[in-house]
Each structure stands twice: as C-alpha cells, then as structure tokens.
Scaffold this motif. Structure first.
Motif, short mmCIF file in Angstrom:
data_model
loop_
_atom_site.label_atom_id
_atom_site.label_comp_id
_atom_site.label_asym_id
_atom_site.label_seq_id
_atom_site.Cartn_x
_atom_site.Cartn_y
_atom_site.Cartn_z
N PHE A 82 0.87 -1.17 0.00
CA PHE A 82 0.00 0.00 0.00
C PHE A 82 0.91 1.23 0.00
CE2 PHE A 82 -2.54 -3.28 2.13
CZ PHE A 82 -3.69 -3.24 1.34
N VAL A 83 0.61 2.17 -0.85
CA VAL A 83 1.40 3.39 -0.96
C VAL A 83 0.51 4.58 -0.63
CG1 VAL A 83 2.72 4.90 -2.50
CG2 VAL A 83 2.92 2.41 -2.72
N VAL A 84 0.96 5.41 0.30
CA VAL A 84 0.26 6.67 0.58
C VAL A 84 1.26 7.79 0.35
CG1 VAL A 84 -0.98 8.06 2.26
CG2 VAL A 84 -1.26 5.58 2.26
N GLU A 85 1.06 8.50 -0.76
CA GLU A 85 1.99 9.55 -1.21
C GLU A 85 1.18 10.61 -1.96
OE1 GLU A 85 4.43 12.04 -2.04
OE2 GLU A 85 5.67 10.34 -1.37
N ASP A 86 1.25 11.88 -1.53
CA ASP A 86 0.44 12.91 -2.16
C ASP A 86 1.01 13.42 -3.48
OD1 ASP A 86 2.53 14.04 -0.57
OD2 ASP A 86 1.57 16.01 -0.77
N ASP A 87 2.30 13.24 -3.72
CA ASP A 87 2.93 13.65 -4.97
C ASP A 87 2.61 12.60 -6.04
OD1 ASP A 87 5.10 13.66 -7.06
OD2 ASP A 87 5.70 15.44 -5.94
N ILE A 88 1.81 12.97 -7.05
CA ILE A 88 1.35 11.98 -8.02
C ILE A 88 2.48 11.36 -8.83
CG2 ILE A 88 0.89 13.70 -9.82
CD1 ILE A 88 -1.62 11.96 -10.53
N SER A 89 3.52 12.14 -9.16
CA SER A 89 4.64 11.58 -9.93
C SER A 89 5.41 10.57 -9.09
CB SER A 89 5.57 12.70 -10.41
OG SER A 89 6.14 13.40 -9.32
N MET A 90 5.57 10.88 -7.80
CA MET A 90 6.26 9.95 -6.90
C MET A 90 5.40 8.71 -6.69
SD MET A 90 9.00 9.45 -5.17
CE MET A 90 9.71 8.58 -3.77
N ARG A 91 4.10 8.90 -6.58
CA ARG A 91 3.18 7.78 -6.38
C ARG A 91 3.23 6.82 -7.58
NH1 ARG A 91 -0.86 10.74 -5.09
NH2 ARG A 91 -2.34 10.52 -6.81
#
Length: 227
Positions: free
Chosen positions: A23-32
């Motif tokens: 599960f990934v929780v990351e607000d930066d869409i490119s990083m996500r």
C-alpha cells in the motif's frame, strides 16, 4: 483487517490477493506513480492512495502486505496515521519515506513499530529491501495468529474436565497429583489425559506444554471442575 479504507487510485492490482501487496500513501502523483511502477516491476501488488484519509475510507483486503507512507501529507500526517492505525488495531508494517526527516521524527516512528525510515532521495534497492523485510514480518505475524487460532479451536473441543486436566498436566503435576486435585481416580485421569493428547494433536508432553504457552492458558491449579 476490518477497517473501512474508497476506491484506491492508480496502481490497484486485481491479483493483489495472490501475492504480497504494497500500500502506498503519497500525495505527490509523480512519486506515487514511480513507486507503483517500481513495485509492480518486481511482481508486487500495489494499491496507491493520495492521502491517509483516502486510505482510511477504503476497504483494506486481508493479505500479506506493508505500507509505504510519506511523512508529510495533506490533512492527517504520516506519523499521525501510524498512530491511528495502531488505535484501530490494524497491524500493517510501515516504511516511512520523507524529504524532510529529522531525528525526533525518526525516533517516534521507529518506537511505534515502523520497519524503516528512508530519506528522499533513496535508492530503489534500499526501498525494495525494506519492503521485503516488512512483508516477511507481516507473513510471520499472520502465521503466528493462525497457529493460535488453530490451537484455540482444538482447545475448545475439550470438555471442561479435559481442560482442567490439561492445565494441571501442563503445570507439571503427575497423574496421581491431578487425580487428588480433581477428586478423580488415577485411571480416570489417564483416560482424560489420553483424550486431551488426541484432541489437541499433541505428540508429547513437551508439545502439550508449548501449546498451553502459545494459547496463554493458565496452568495454575484451578478450582474443582464439575463433569
């Protein structure tokens, strides 16, 4: 896990239930997207979210997994999300990633059970190694829980008298002592003991003792138990 967590965004994998999932929780869409591609490239399932609240509003499947969590997020921060998951009794191994880490932040995360705390930029292999360690931790936790659940099911097949005999035997009492404690004939205790060994699928006394320890069954002398 039983908490409600809305539909995950890009990176969801329909085959997630058959393999370890990140599960990934990351607000930066490119990083996500980058993290999603990295994990999928090595055969891991991925479910990604843009915020902790988004994950909290979604149904979380119950399979071997870990959480890659950005520390700085809009709304609920990564560290506060870790605390919230603990409060909800959701025991998913967490790997923190951040571009703004400091020592107090790292200490707090690790004290609350985080597997790792990685500062951006980090090497892909460094993150993958942390994910392997985290999913292995989750696998072992699940195996231990299943072992306890299986033993509990067997223990519940014992009659109250058989449970009493099991506890006294595991406490180290001989058949004669168990008989005196429960007001039974020694031959009756032997019969009950045989039933206990068979129902619990114990191969030896040592095996039975380990089972009581795993179950957390008190082995001190109980009060008289009626048939």
């Amino acid at each position: 896990m039983t908490a409600r967590f809305g539909a995950p965004d890009e990176g969801s994998n329909a085959e997630a239930s058959t393999k370890a999932t990140v599960f990934v929780v990351e607000d930066d869409i490119s990083m996500r997207r980058s993290l999603t591609n990295l994990f999928q490239s090595v055969g891991l399932g991925v479910i990604a979210f843009g915020s902790a609240r988004e994950m909290l509003q979604s149904p979380i499947p119950d399979f071997i997994s870990c959480l890659v969590l950005d520390v700085r997020l809009p709304g609920l921060s990564g560290l506060d999300f870790q605390t919230e998951l603990s409060r909800l009794n959701i025991h998913i191994p967490i790997i923190f990633i951040t571009g703004h880490g400091d020592i107090p932040m790292t200490v707090r995360a690790m004290k609350e059970g985080a597997v790792d705390f990685l500062s951006k930029p980090f090497r892909d292999q460094e993150l993958l190694d942390a994910v392997v360690a985290a999913t292995e931790r989750d696998r072992k936790r699940r195996e231990a829980q299943q072992t306890v659940a299986n033993l509990q099911s067997l223990f519940e097949t014992l009659s109250p008298r058989e449970q009493a005999v099991m506890k006294l035997v595991a406490a180290g009492l001989m058949n004669k002592q168990v008989a005196a404690e429960l007001g039974l004939a020694e031959i009756t205790v032997k019969i009950y003991r045989g039933h206990v060994m068979k129902k619990m699928r114990a191969r030896s006394l040592a095996d039975l003792i380990r089972m009581t320890e795993t179950l957390g069954v008190r082995t001190n002398r109980p009060e008289q138990t009626q048939v």
